[in-house]
Design an enzyme around this catalytic site. Structure first.
Site, mmCIF file in Angstrom:
data_model
loop_
_atom_site.group_PDB
_atom_site.id
_atom_site.type_symbol
_atom_site.label_atom_id
_atom_site.label_comp_id
_atom_site.label_asym_id
_atom_site.label_seq_id
_atom_site.Cartn_x
_atom_site.Cartn_y
_atom_site.Cartn_z
ATOM 1 N N ILE A 155 0.847 -1.212 0.000
ATOM 2 C CA ILE A 155 0.000 0.000 0.000
ATOM 3 C C ILE A 155 0.877 1.255 0.000
ATOM 4 C CG2 ILE A 155 -1.797 1.268 1.239
ATOM 5 C CD1 ILE A 155 -2.683 -1.500 2.399
ATOM 6 N N ALA A 233 -4.630 3.333 7.987
ATOM 7 C CA ALA A 233 -4.033 2.050 8.386
ATOM 8 C C ALA A 233 -4.779 1.451 9.581
ATOM 9 C CB ALA A 233 -2.554 2.240 8.673
ATOM 10 N N ARG A 234 -4.404 1.843 10.790
ATOM 11 C CA ARG A 234 -5.057 1.322 11.975
ATOM 12 C C ARG A 234 -5.191 2.421 13.018
ATOM 13 N NH1 ARG A 234 -6.909 -2.138 9.476
ATOM 14 N NH2 ARG A 234 -6.810 -4.387 9.763
ATOM 15 N N ASP A 258 -9.352 7.443 8.461
ATOM 16 C CA ASP A 258 -10.286 6.415 7.992
ATOM 17 C C ASP A 258 -10.351 5.278 9.010
ATOM 18 O OD1 ASP A 258 -12.044 5.371 5.912
ATOM 19 O OD2 ASP A 258 -10.505 3.836 5.597
ATOM 20 N N GLU A 263 -13.066 2.149 17.034
ATOM 21 C CA GLU A 263 -14.030 2.229 15.936
ATOM 22 C C GLU A 263 -15.045 1.086 15.870
ATOM 23 O OE1 GLU A 263 -11.114 2.025 12.673
ATOM 24 O OE2 GLU A 263 -12.074 0.185 12.000
HETATM 25 C C1 COI Z 1 -7.928 -4.697 6.264
HETATM 26 O O1 COI Z 1 -7.944 -5.286 5.180
HETATM 27 O O2 COI Z 1 -7.210 -5.093 7.200
HETATM 28 C C2 COI Z 1 -8.786 -3.541 6.456
HETATM 29 O O3 COI Z 1 -8.423 -2.682 7.201
HETATM 30 C C3 COI Z 1 -10.115 -3.541 5.791
HETATM 31 C C4 COI Z 1 -11.254 -3.726 6.746
HETATM 32 C C5 COI Z 1 -12.524 -3.943 6.007
HETATM 33 C C6 COI Z 1 -11.083 -4.769 7.782
#
Ligand code: COI
Length: 329
Positions: A155, A233-234, A258, A263
């Site tokens: 990514i 990302a996270r 995002d 969340e």
């Molecule tokens: C991932 O692929 O890890 C994502 O963050 C997408 C999400 C829909 C869980």
């Protein structure tokens, strides 16, 4: 073979149906989350598929063992919410989808930055009130900025290509540098260097305990005044309270998030008729220099198709051959 899939959305349905037709296997699709109350539904199935960012408790894998289910295929990439040791101890092979569409996430992160740089939310709100003046919301162009990419996996590399296309200067940091990028001299040697040189920090890394709250008060203070943070990302990578303070003081000019550290009870839920109880999240939503999106950077047709088909093929492969190229080690 018979599989059971949790958290299935309508937009995934046609790919499940296509796979069933092509392979002659069956997949029971459920909208439910996989948790300790729904896990009993896996009885009698050869493998389980799920997609969610919430945590899977370790006891879930004891249930897998009890029901003789040996494969857990997640339809996404991140495995930070899974205790792989607990899975292994119970004889469960975990697979993921390492590359469903790196471009989907990279494109979204650049889109969000562009919106911040050109104040599109502010202009949209002004136009809605019939205020058509320009000043003082002068924008910035990407080619005048240095973008600091944290994490140069698939990514991060897709993001680097896009930013270079726009003429930005790109620098990067990764504990495990990519040999090709290293030759191009893109890497700085430390987070400190990245934070002090970049106008934009964009996160493209998994969440590990070492990187918890990487974007902290201390690190925010090392960044340039008026810089931007992009997080697709996270959530755990960002100390949200520290971020809010930096956004309010002007230390940061903007942020696009995002993902959010708490969340799982908010994103992908319809809370339109409910009061949000998370005060930090509410404060984030009230800021006009923040773009919050509900973990949708991945959400494209290409990605959804690949997530479903690759996860199903992985589950089938583990059942047939005991392994798959996507087994998480
Ligand atoms: C991932 O692929 O890890 C994502 O963050 C997408 C999400 C829909 C869980």
């Amino acid at each position: 073979m018979k599989f059971i899939a949790f958290n299935v959305r309508e937009d995934e349905e046609k790919y499940f149906a296509q796979w069933e037709k092509e392979t002659g296997n069956e997949v029971l699709r459920l909208p439910d989350m996989l948790d300790m109350s729904s896990v009993k539904k896996i009885e009698g199935f050869d493998g389980v598929l799920a997609l969610q960012t919430g945590t899977y408790p370790d006891e879930m894998f004891t249930e897998f063992k009890k029901f003789g289910v040996k494969v857990f295929s997640i339809r996404n990439v991140g495995v930070d919410n899974i205790n792989l040791e607990a899975a292994k101890k119970n004889g469960v092979v975990v697979t993921n989808v390492p590359a469903y569409s790196p471009n989907a996430i990279a494109e979204f992160s650049v889109t969000q930055l562009m919106q911040l740089l050109r104040n599109t939310t502010i202009f949209r709100n002004k136009v809605a009130k019939q205020d058509f003046r320009w000043a003082p919301y002068v924008g910035k162009e990407l080619r005048s900025l240095t973008v600091g990419v944290v994490g140069t996996g698939r990514i991060g590399r897709a993001a680097i290509d896009i930013y270079r296309g726009f003429g930005a200067k790109v620098i990067a940091y990764d504990l495990y540098p990519n040999p090709e990028l290293k030759k191009q001299g893109i890497y700085v040697d430390s987070y400190d260097e990245l934070f002090s040189q970049a106008d934009v920090i964009t996160l493209h890394m998994p969440a590990t305990p070492n990187d918890y709250h990487l974007i902290s008060t201390e690190n925010l203070n090392k960044m340039k005044d008026g810089s931007y943070i992009i997080n697709t990302a996270r959530g755990a990578l960002v100390d949200t309270k520290a971020l809010i303070t930096a956004l309010k003081s002007g230390k940061l000019a903007g942020a696009a998030l995002d993902t959010y550290e708490n969340e799982s009870d908010i994103f992908n839920h319809d809370l339109s008729n409910q009061e949000i109880k998370d005060e930090t999240f509410k404060e984030l939503l009230s800021l006009d220099n923040v773009l919050v999106t509900p973990h949708v950077a991945f959400y494209t047709e290409t990605a959804v198709k690949n997530m479903v088909l690759i996860a199903l093929n992985s589950a089938k492969s583990v059942c047939e051959d005991g392994t798959a190229s996507t087994v998480v080690k």
